[in-house]
Design a protein around this motif. Structure first.
Motif, PDB file in Angstrom:
ATOM      1  N   UNK A  63     -13.901 -10.436   8.522  1.00 53.27           N
ATOM      2  CA  UNK A  63     -14.699 -10.680   7.317  1.00 53.27           C
ATOM      3  C   UNK A  63     -14.559 -12.101   6.792  1.00 53.27           C
ATOM      4  N   UNK A  64     -13.348 -12.632   6.802  1.00 56.10           N
ATOM      5  CA  UNK A  64     -13.136 -13.987   6.290  1.00 56.10           C
ATOM      6  C   UNK A  64     -13.742 -15.048   7.201  1.00 56.10           C
ATOM      7  N   UNK A  65     -14.077 -14.705   8.422  1.00 55.59           N
ATOM      8  CA  UNK A  65     -14.594 -15.686   9.377  1.00 55.59           C
ATOM      9  C   UNK A  65     -16.015 -16.138   9.012  1.00 55.59           C
TER      10      UNK A  65
ATOM     11  N   UNK B 214     -15.472 -18.982   6.586  1.00 57.55           N
ATOM     12  CA  UNK B 214     -14.742 -20.056   7.267  1.00 57.55           C
ATOM     13  C   UNK B 214     -15.653 -20.882   8.156  1.00 57.55           C
ATOM     14  N   UNK B 215     -16.689 -20.242   8.729  1.00 58.59           N
ATOM     15  CA  UNK B 215     -17.618 -20.949   9.609  1.00 58.59           C
ATOM     16  C   UNK B 215     -18.978 -21.170   8.946  1.00 58.59           C
ATOM     17  N   UNK B 216     -19.045 -20.938   7.629  1.00 57.12           N
ATOM     18  CA  UNK B 216     -20.275 -21.157   6.853  1.00 57.12           C
ATOM     19  C   UNK B 216     -21.463 -20.404   7.463  1.00 57.12           C
ATOM     20  N   UNK B 217     -21.252 -19.135   7.752  1.00 58.79           N
ATOM     21  CA  UNK B 217     -22.301 -18.282   8.308  1.00 58.79           C
ATOM     22  C   UNK B 217     -22.866 -17.390   7.206  1.00 58.79           C
TER      23      UNK B 217
ATOM     24  N   UNK C 146     -15.668 -14.511   0.147  1.00 61.75           N
ATOM     25  CA  UNK C 146     -16.453 -15.728  -0.121  1.00 61.75           C
ATOM     26  C   UNK C 146     -17.605 -15.941   0.858  1.00 61.75           C
ATOM     27  N   UNK C 147     -18.058 -14.874   1.509  1.00 60.82           N
ATOM     28  CA  UNK C 147     -19.206 -15.005   2.401  1.00 60.82           C
ATOM     29  C   UNK C 147     -20.481 -15.162   1.595  1.00 60.82           C
ATOM     30  N   UNK C 148     -21.460 -15.849   2.175  1.00 60.50           N
ATOM     31  CA  UNK C 148     -22.800 -15.945   1.589  1.00 60.50           C
ATOM     32  C   UNK C 148     -23.572 -14.694   2.017  1.00 60.50           C
ATOM     33  N   UNK C 149     -23.934 -13.865   1.060  1.00 56.76           N
ATOM     34  CA  UNK C 149     -24.578 -12.584   1.338  1.00 56.76           C
ATOM     35  C   UNK C 149     -26.034 -12.653   0.896  1.00 56.76           C
TER      36      UNK C 149
END
Length: 543
Positions: free
Chosen positions: A388-390, A393-396, A433-436
């Motif tokens: 989930x944190x990836x 981390x990779x701005x996906x 902190x993902x963009x959803x």
């Protein structure tokens, strides 16, 4: 705004932006030409009034940034208006009856199209009943999730599919006795018949597209990312090499431009043609004002409904692990070509194995070039906690559809029974902190974004009397509105969309409810419609 053009004033409950789990509000705003020029107290905004100014009195109603459906199939939505709808069939008998009734309305020998059948309702032992129902005509019936289809014997014959036809890489032909295909096609096997399909086109399709745009505007949708096709077949006109959906929408720009802000994805197979044509993600479509180039779309796996989502461990309904449609070298080559072309990637990944494989490929890929928007992972319906944190981390961008969670609940409980806590993990992704960014995947599910918001908040379909499903992954209404407005704008790299602060493009909807009702997100939210919808300050809908 030109010197002689009077501003348009909007007075009411104005949500300037949904951000950080809350709505930033104002009493009023002013629009000059295509953009917001001021926002604040009504006493301040009314001072901008000049001779010829109009005022929209929206007191008691919520004014919101126009919603953006971040994953839909606009051409498919238009064609679905003219196809047999099979979603309501509760068993094989009802499915056969619906197909027979639809076929009876068609000229003898013409193609029949339908969509919506459920894997749980299709009895593969009695496919002869479907053959009798279509009366020897070529027929193509897509499943609810679009990752399987049934083709009649006449359709298989026209496509040259027979007992000696091998399963394609990334797909499967279901077979009966003696290895004869029974008509059920999985994943890339659909392409074997897809090349001979004769779908709705021409003026009738243009009219259906116009109807669809009107329906979207009535919901308050001002933007849509068209998720494109599996392959580059069926194109027409100047952009024929970019596939059916891209080229059809480009050719239809005289009907759609300025009515809807459309981002056009292109299939993975068309990436070379896009590069040769100088197309770049985020660039305007030549000859249009509100249409632009989107992402290159690839498929890493299948879908839950068709039991083809790629999993690390066998599912609990069939014992299978799905279909991985792309291997590591293919994903690496795709991302490398995207980087060289200045085109961002959107990769479909539903199962946890597919999501992990795509994240691994992203970790190996070169950085994006300057000005290229972030890549996307489409659907991400099953995600391991470690992955989930990836995303952040990779701005996906996590491109997800909340209505899928509610609609797929029974399938998930049957097939992912031992991993439900990892399914549709919106809260966990936001906390990481993902963009959803939210969409509908229409016509697979309804395009109604308010149904999507109810699903996001309550983790169930409106009207479903059961308790919220896996409620720990629910989000708030304000967070859901952000996923339909600000997040899609950030995903395409547009700071002047998805909000109504001064300088923003004036894409907005005046809803027929107030803020309190919007934020409560009860079941009756599905009935919400826009009283007035503007795109770039221009009226595209009025109730």
């Amino acid at each position: 705004m030109s010197r002689g053009e009077p501003p348009l004033l909007v007075r009411g409950e104005v949500a300037l932006e949904a951000v950080g789990g809350r709505l930033v509000t104002a009493e009023a705003m002013a629009i000059g030409g295509e953009r917001v020029i001021a926002a604040g107290r009504w006493s301040e905004i009314r001072e901008l009034s000049r001779p010829g100014s109009r005022t929209i009195d929206a007191r008691g109603r919520a004014v919101v940034p126009g919603l953006h459906d971040f994953h839909a199939h606009l051409v498919g939505m238009a064609r679905a208006r003219r196809e047999a709808a099979l979603d309501g069939a509760r068993d094989m008998a009802e499915l056969v009856a619906q197909v027979r009734a639809a076929a009876a309305m068609l000229p003898v020998g013409s193609w029949m199209f339908g969509r919506g059948w459920s894997e749980a309702r299709l009895d593969q032992r009695r496919l002869d009943l479907l053959e009798a129902a279509v009366a020897d005509r070529p027929a193509f019936l897509a499943s609810h999730d679009g990752h399987s289809a049934w083709a009649s014997a006449a359709a298989l014959a026209e496509a040259g599919v027979h007992a000696g036809t091998p399963d394609p890489a990334g797909g499967r032909l279901e077979r009966g006795a003696g290895g004869e295909p029974n008509g059920v096609l999985r994943e890339r096997a659909i392409e074997l018949v897809g090349r001979v399909l004769q779908p709705l086109g021409g003026e009738e399709l243009l009219f259906a597209l116009s109807e669809t745009a009107a329906e979207l505007a009535a919901y308050g949708i001002t933007g849509l990312t068209d998720a494109g096709d599996d392959d580059a077949a069926g194109g027409l006109g100047r952009y024929s090499a970019l596939g059916d959906s891209f080229s059809t929408l480009a050719e239809a720009r005289h009907r759609l431009d300025t009515r809807l802000r459309i981002t056009l994805d292109l299939p993975m197979a068309a990436l070379t043609a896009a590069t040769e044509g100088g197309l770049r993600t985020g660039a305007p479509l030549p000859g249009s004002r509100t249409m632009r180039i989107g992402w290159a779309k690839a498929f890493a796996d299948g879908a839950l409904g068709s039991r083809t989502a790629a999993l690390f461990h066998p599912d609990t309904c069939t014992g299978g692990t799905g279909i991985l449609r792309l291997d590591d070298p293919e994903l690496d080559a795709f991302l490398a070509e995207c980087r060289a072309a200045g085109v961002a990637a959107a990769i479909h990944a539903i199962g946890d194995r597919a999501v992990a494989v795509v994240l691994d490929a992203q970790s190996r890929s070169a950085p994006r070039g300057a000005g290229v928007p972030p890549d996307r992972i489409e659907h991400a319906q099953l995600v391991r906690p470690a992955d989930r944190a990836r995303f952040a981390a990779m701005d996906l961008t996590a491109s997800m559809q909340p209505i899928h969670c509610a609609a797929d609940r029974d399938d998930a409980e049957a097939c992912w029974a031992d991993r439900l806590a990892h399914a549709y993990p919106w809260r966990s992704l936001l906390d990481a902190k993902a963009r959803l960014a939210f969409g509908s995947d229409a016509p697979i599910e309804t395009a109604n974004p308010w149904a999507g918001i109810v699903a996001a908040v309550h983790r169930r379909l409106p009207g479903d009397s059961r308790e919220a499903w896996q409620p720990a992954q629910a989000i708030t209404a304000a967070e859901a509105v952000e996923a339909y407005t600000r997040a899609p704008a950030l995903a395409i790299g547009r700071g002047d969309e998805g909000h109504l602060h001064p300088g923003a493009l004036a894409d907005l909807a005046v809803l027929n409810i107030d803020f309190a009702s919007l934020l409560a997100a009860e079941d009756d939210l599905v009935a919400v419609r826009s009283d007035l919808t503007l795109v770039a300050g221009g009226e595209v809908h009025r109730s």
